[in-house]
Design an enzyme around this catalytic site. Structure first.
Site, PDB file in Angstrom:
ATOM      1  N   SER A 164      72.175 -15.479  19.575  1.00 15.47           N
ATOM      2  CA  SER A 164      70.896 -15.619  18.859  1.00 15.47           C
ATOM      3  C   SER A 164      70.988 -15.161  17.402  1.00 15.47           C
ATOM      4  CB  SER A 164      69.813 -14.765  19.509  1.00 15.47           C
ATOM      5  OG  SER A 164      69.778 -14.956  20.880  1.00 15.47           O
ATOM      6  N   HIS A 213      65.695 -25.876  19.358  1.00 16.58           N
ATOM      7  CA  HIS A 213      67.074 -25.402  19.542  1.00 16.58           C
ATOM      8  C   HIS A 213      67.784 -26.244  20.585  1.00 16.58           C
ATOM      9  CE1 HIS A 213      68.109 -21.781  17.331  1.00 16.58           C
ATOM     10  NE2 HIS A 213      66.816 -21.580  17.252  1.00 16.58           N
ATOM     11  N   HIS A 219      71.015 -20.386  29.201  1.00 11.16           N
ATOM     12  CA  HIS A 219      71.061 -19.106  29.902  1.00 11.16           C
ATOM     13  C   HIS A 219      70.627 -19.268  31.354  1.00 11.16           C
ATOM     14  CE1 HIS A 219      70.498 -18.057  25.620  1.00 11.16           C
ATOM     15  NE2 HIS A 219      71.232 -17.002  25.898  1.00 11.16           N
ATOM     16  N   TYR A 237      68.627 -17.312  32.810  1.00 10.17           N
ATOM     17  CA  TYR A 237      67.190 -17.022  32.926  1.00 10.17           C
ATOM     18  C   TYR A 237      66.315 -18.235  32.612  1.00 10.17           C
ATOM     19  CZ  TYR A 237      67.219 -16.353  27.807  1.00 10.17           C
ATOM     20  OH  TYR A 237      67.372 -16.521  26.462  1.00 10.17           O
ATOM     21  N   GLU A 238      66.910 -19.283  32.024  1.00 10.48           N
ATOM     22  CA  GLU A 238      66.112 -20.477  31.733  1.00 10.48           C
ATOM     23  C   GLU A 238      65.876 -21.303  32.997  1.00 10.48           C
ATOM     24  OE1 GLU A 238      67.122 -22.522  27.785  1.00 10.48           O
ATOM     25  OE2 GLU A 238      68.825 -21.196  28.101  1.00 10.48           O
ATOM     26  N   ALA A 280      73.918 -11.292  21.426  1.00  8.63           N
ATOM     27  CA  ALA A 280      73.091 -10.178  20.975  1.00  8.63           C
ATOM     28  C   ALA A 280      72.811  -9.355  22.227  1.00  8.63           C
ATOM     29  CB  ALA A 280      71.789 -10.710  20.397  1.00  8.63           C
ATOM     30  N   MET A 315      71.982 -10.837  28.356  1.00  8.80           N
ATOM     31  CA  MET A 315      71.614 -11.854  29.349  1.00  8.80           C
ATOM     32  C   MET A 315      72.517 -13.086  29.302  1.00  8.80           C
ATOM     33  SD  MET A 315      67.515 -11.632  28.697  1.00  8.80           S
ATOM     34  CE  MET A 315      66.683 -10.044  28.461  1.00  8.80           C
ATOM     35  N   SER A 316      73.742 -12.925  28.840  1.00  8.08           N
ATOM     36  CA  SER A 316      74.616 -14.105  28.728  1.00  8.08           C
ATOM     37  C   SER A 316      76.081 -13.706  28.908  1.00  8.08           C
ATOM     38  CB  SER A 316      74.432 -14.750  27.350  1.00  8.08           C
ATOM     39  OG  SER A 316      74.893 -13.893  26.335  1.00  8.08           O
ATOM     40  N   ASN A 333      69.526  -3.774  19.316  1.00  9.78           N
ATOM     41  CA  ASN A 333      68.483  -2.770  19.596  1.00  9.78           C
ATOM     42  C   ASN A 333      69.067  -1.759  20.577  1.00  9.78           C
ATOM     43  OD1 ASN A 333      68.173  -5.318  21.438  1.00  9.78           O
ATOM     44  ND2 ASN A 333      67.412  -3.605  22.651  1.00  9.78           N
ATOM     45  N   HIS A 361      61.724  -9.425  21.090  1.00 10.40           N
ATOM     46  CA  HIS A 361      62.709 -10.437  20.691  1.00 10.40           C
ATOM     47  C   HIS A 361      62.816 -10.477  19.166  1.00 10.40           C
ATOM     48  CE1 HIS A 361      65.260 -13.868  21.044  1.00 10.40           C
ATOM     49  NE2 HIS A 361      64.418 -14.687  20.448  1.00 10.40           N
TER      50      HIS A 361
HETATM   51  N1  HPA Z   1      68.582  -6.164  26.985  1.00 14.81           N
HETATM   52  C1  HPA Z   1      69.005  -7.368  27.409  1.00 14.81           C
HETATM   53  N2  HPA Z   1      69.328  -8.350  26.599  1.00 14.81           N
HETATM   54  C2  HPA Z   1      69.235  -8.131  25.277  1.00 14.81           C
HETATM   55  C3  HPA Z   1      68.803  -6.916  24.758  1.00 14.81           C
HETATM   56  C4  HPA Z   1      68.454  -5.868  25.660  1.00 14.81           C
HETATM   57  O1  HPA Z   1      68.057  -4.757  25.276  1.00 14.81           O
HETATM   58  N3  HPA Z   1      68.814  -7.031  23.412  1.00 14.81           N
HETATM   59  C5  HPA Z   1      69.264  -8.291  23.126  1.00 14.81           C
HETATM   60  N4  HPA Z   1      69.532  -8.963  24.258  1.00 14.81           N
END
Ligand code: HPA
Length: 282
Positions: A28, A59, A81, A83-84, A111, A209-210, A233, A245
């Protein structure tokens, strides 16, 4: 599934006969690197029948073929992903298609949230290993013998030689990197603070998540893998603030430059390593 993959390959071959050696998945907000490519050719995913497409509006995704320092590469600009709602088997179609058109090494970036207290947002972590906490595995189902074994070894998913060389190269170029264990969580909800505490005890340095399904499918297909995570983060519960996000995208934006440089160094690292392998063969 094999037919679907082969059909994707045929669709690409009807458009171009280029044979990239390195495949790159950009996480991302981390697509800056494509500006460094020469002789680019874009192939929208919609032109590749059966290729899974990101569900995020705007996208839809494309393959970007290009050369970098003389090496043929291909970027997956847009990834799907778990989760999609895609199965993990579907999320790894792109990696398998790339393998079929010539790619021998995948650079997988993402990310993610930092779990290790020594990390801070904006850090870049070279993945040394992963923990699959996603609840699934892309190799479930009939084994695709054309790609690899039923029970593939996973004792060195992320080539140590590659990431350690990259770490040194980055240091020489003034880019500090961390390294650690990436854990995949299914998402799309972020984790709870209790989950993050549990994941830390289990040995995770970062969570996202990937990446894990793609890495497993790549190793299954005999490819080398490099994993590069941007800590966008701190994971849930580590700071007082809530996770959004937007924060993920903002931090990604701040590290665009060093991140793009690191991808460039990763390609150089892979090429040098290949040249050394050739020397040994000769
Ligand atoms: N958790 C899961 N996936 C993420 C995070 C997170 O804190 N930050 C960016 N992708």
């Amino acid at each position: 599934m094999l037919q679907r993959i082969e059909h994707c390959v045929d669709c690409i071959r009807n458009i171009t006969n280029r044979k990239p050696e390195i495949g790159i998945t950009l996480g991302s907000g981390l697509a800056d690197f494509v500006n460094a490519l020469e002789n680019t050719l874009e192939v929208p995913y919609e032109k590749i029948e059966g290729f899974p497409r990101p569900t995020v509006k705007g996208h839809e995704g494309k393959l970007i073929f290009g050369t970098f320092h003389g090496t043929e590469v291909v970027v997956l600009d847009g990834r799907v992903h778990y989760y999609e709602g895609y199965s993990q088997q579907e999320t790894v179609i792109p990696v398998r298609v790339l393998q079929r058109i010539g790619v021998h090494t995948m650079i997988l970036s993402n990310a993610c949230g930092g779990i290790n207290y020594a990390f801070k947002p904006g850090d870049i972590m070279l993945i040394e290993d992963h923990i699959n906490m996603s609840g699934s595995n892309p190799l479930i189902g009939e084994n695709l013998d054309a790609f690899g074994l039923r029970f593939p070894d996973m004792s060195e998913v992320y080539s140590q030689k590659l990431w350690k060389t990259l770490q040194q190269k980055a240091k020489d170029a003034g880019i500090e990197t961390k390294h650690g264990v990436y854990m995949m969580y299914s998402g799309p909800s972020f984790e709870t603070p209790a989950e993050i505490r549990a994941f830390r005890v289990l040995g995770a340095d970062a969570v996202g998540m990937s990446t894990v399904p793609e890495a497993i499918a790549a190793v299954h297909a005999g490819m080398d893998v490099m994993g590069i995570s941007v800590i966008t983060n701190m994971a849930a519960g580590m700071l007082k603030q809530k996770l959004t996000h937007e924060e993920v995208l903002e931090t990604g934006e701040k590290v665009r430059e060093p991140f793009a440089q690191l991808i460039a160094l990763a390609i150089d690292t892979i090429q040098e390593n290949n040249a050394q392998k050739m020397d040994v063969v000769i």
